[in-house]
Design an enzyme around this catalytic site. Structure first.
Site, PDB file in Angstrom:
ATOM      1  CG  HIS A   1      -1.024   3.845   4.477  1.00  0.00           C
ATOM      2  ND1 HIS A   1      -1.512   3.310   5.654  1.00  0.00           N
ATOM      3  CD2 HIS A   1      -0.651   2.787   3.708  1.00  0.00           C
ATOM      4  CE1 HIS A   1      -1.433   1.991   5.598  1.00  0.00           C
ATOM      5  NE2 HIS A   1      -0.898   1.649   4.420  1.00  0.00           N
TER       6      HIS A   1
ATOM      7  CB  SER B   1      -0.951   0.012   1.199  1.00  0.00           C
ATOM      8  OG  SER B   1      -0.239  -0.120   2.422  1.00  0.00           O
TER       9      SER B   1
END
Length: 314
Positions: free
Chosen positions: A293, A50
């Protein structure tokens, strides 16, 4: 790393967007022209999890949809910086991928991603690999540490005396065994095997292992609100990330591949930094990105690091 972290708390990039928002190759060491001059021969294939895919960064248009792949992630920006057309670029990264998913199909919440290595062939000229975080369970590690941190913060309001300010570290060091360090060693063995496989599939390709950017600051103080972590566990998780990056670097070197350091240029741009400068979004993102993230700024920074490495290789 895996994009969907449950914490229990509340097309191709256009030229205009590339020049305006990224300026990926205009970082004082040669600019776009030098990047184009050093473009590898043959297609570019991006492998990873990711942190490579870019979950929730618009536009999300990869296939399968469950991989949460953005057209503004660092592979897309690198391809643009190298002047590669759509036929010369394959991004097969997928949120939640482990090293095993490089060589086997990966089921997602919305579709199946074929084995990522299937995209690599003798014609491939450039490969980037950004994987390893899910092998050590970094997402679940953060989840557990946040839960411990919330409990710590509640107790510290009502109890006197000095409390253990790194409860999560204590959890993973129980019995005198560093559980996370053991996972990193195992992940290193798997990555080494995968890099050998890439070498067999694409013997003429340049291969780069891409490290993870700084998720947490050097000083844990003041980071509790953004992360929910106890102060000592900020240091603990930062230490584990550095160990993970060291493993990635060592594995790349042993395989004759390059290593891209994204940690150093991202220092000061962690999840606890001001929203106008950070590369990593905190638990409650203020920009389109998954919790803990990279946001679009982070993907741009990672792309600059990859392009520097490619250019340096000539």
């Amino acid at each position: 790393m895996k994009a969907r972290i449950t914490l229990g708390l509340a097309g191709v990039v256009s030229c205009a967007a590339f020049l305006t928002a990224v300026a990926v190759t205009r970082d004082g060491d040669g600019g776009t022209a030098s990047a184009l001059l050093s473009a590898p021969r043959g297609p570019y294939v991006a492998l990873g999890d990711s942190y490579t895919a870019g979950p929730k960064i618009p536009d999300q248009n990869g296939r399968p949809p469950g991989c949460d792949r953005s057209d503004r992630n660092y592979p897309a920006l690198v391809a643009d910086g190298l002047g590669l057309g759509a036929a010369e670029f394959r991004d097969v990264s997928c949120s939640g991928a482990t090293v095993a998913d490089l060589s086997a199909s990966q089921s997602t919440d919305d579709g199946v991603n074929p084995a990522q290595l299937a995209a690599v062939s003798a014609a491939t000229g450039l490969v980037t690999v950004g994987v390893g975080g899910n092998d050590i369970g970094f997402g679940s590690l953060i989840t557990a540490c946040v839960k411990d941190g919330v409990r710590y913060q509640m107790e510290s309001r009502f109890e006197d005396g000095v409390l253990n300010d790194a409860p999560c570290r204590k959890r993973y060091l129980s019995g005198g065994t560093d559980q996370v360090a053991a996972r990193i060693d195992t992940a290193g063995e798997r990555l080494s095997a995968a890099l050998r496989d890439i070498g067999r599939r694409a013997p003429e390709a340049r291969v780069y292992v891409v490290g993870y950017p700084a998720i947490l600051p050097d000083d844990g103080r003041g980071c509790e609100r953004a992360t929910g972590l106890a102060p000592g566990d900020v240091s603990y998780l930062r230490e584990k990330e550095r160990q993970l990056n060291a493993m990635l670097r060592d594995s790349a070197k042993a395989a004759g591949a390059g290593y891209v350091d994204t940690y150093t240029p991202s220092v000061g741009h962690d999840a606890c930094a001001d929203k106008d400068v950070r590369w990593i979004e905190p638990l409650m993102p203020a920009a389109p990105a998954a919790s803990m993230h990279p946001n679009e700024r982070g993907e741009q920074g990672m792309a600059r690091a990859v392009l520097r490495a490619v250019r340096a290789a000539g």
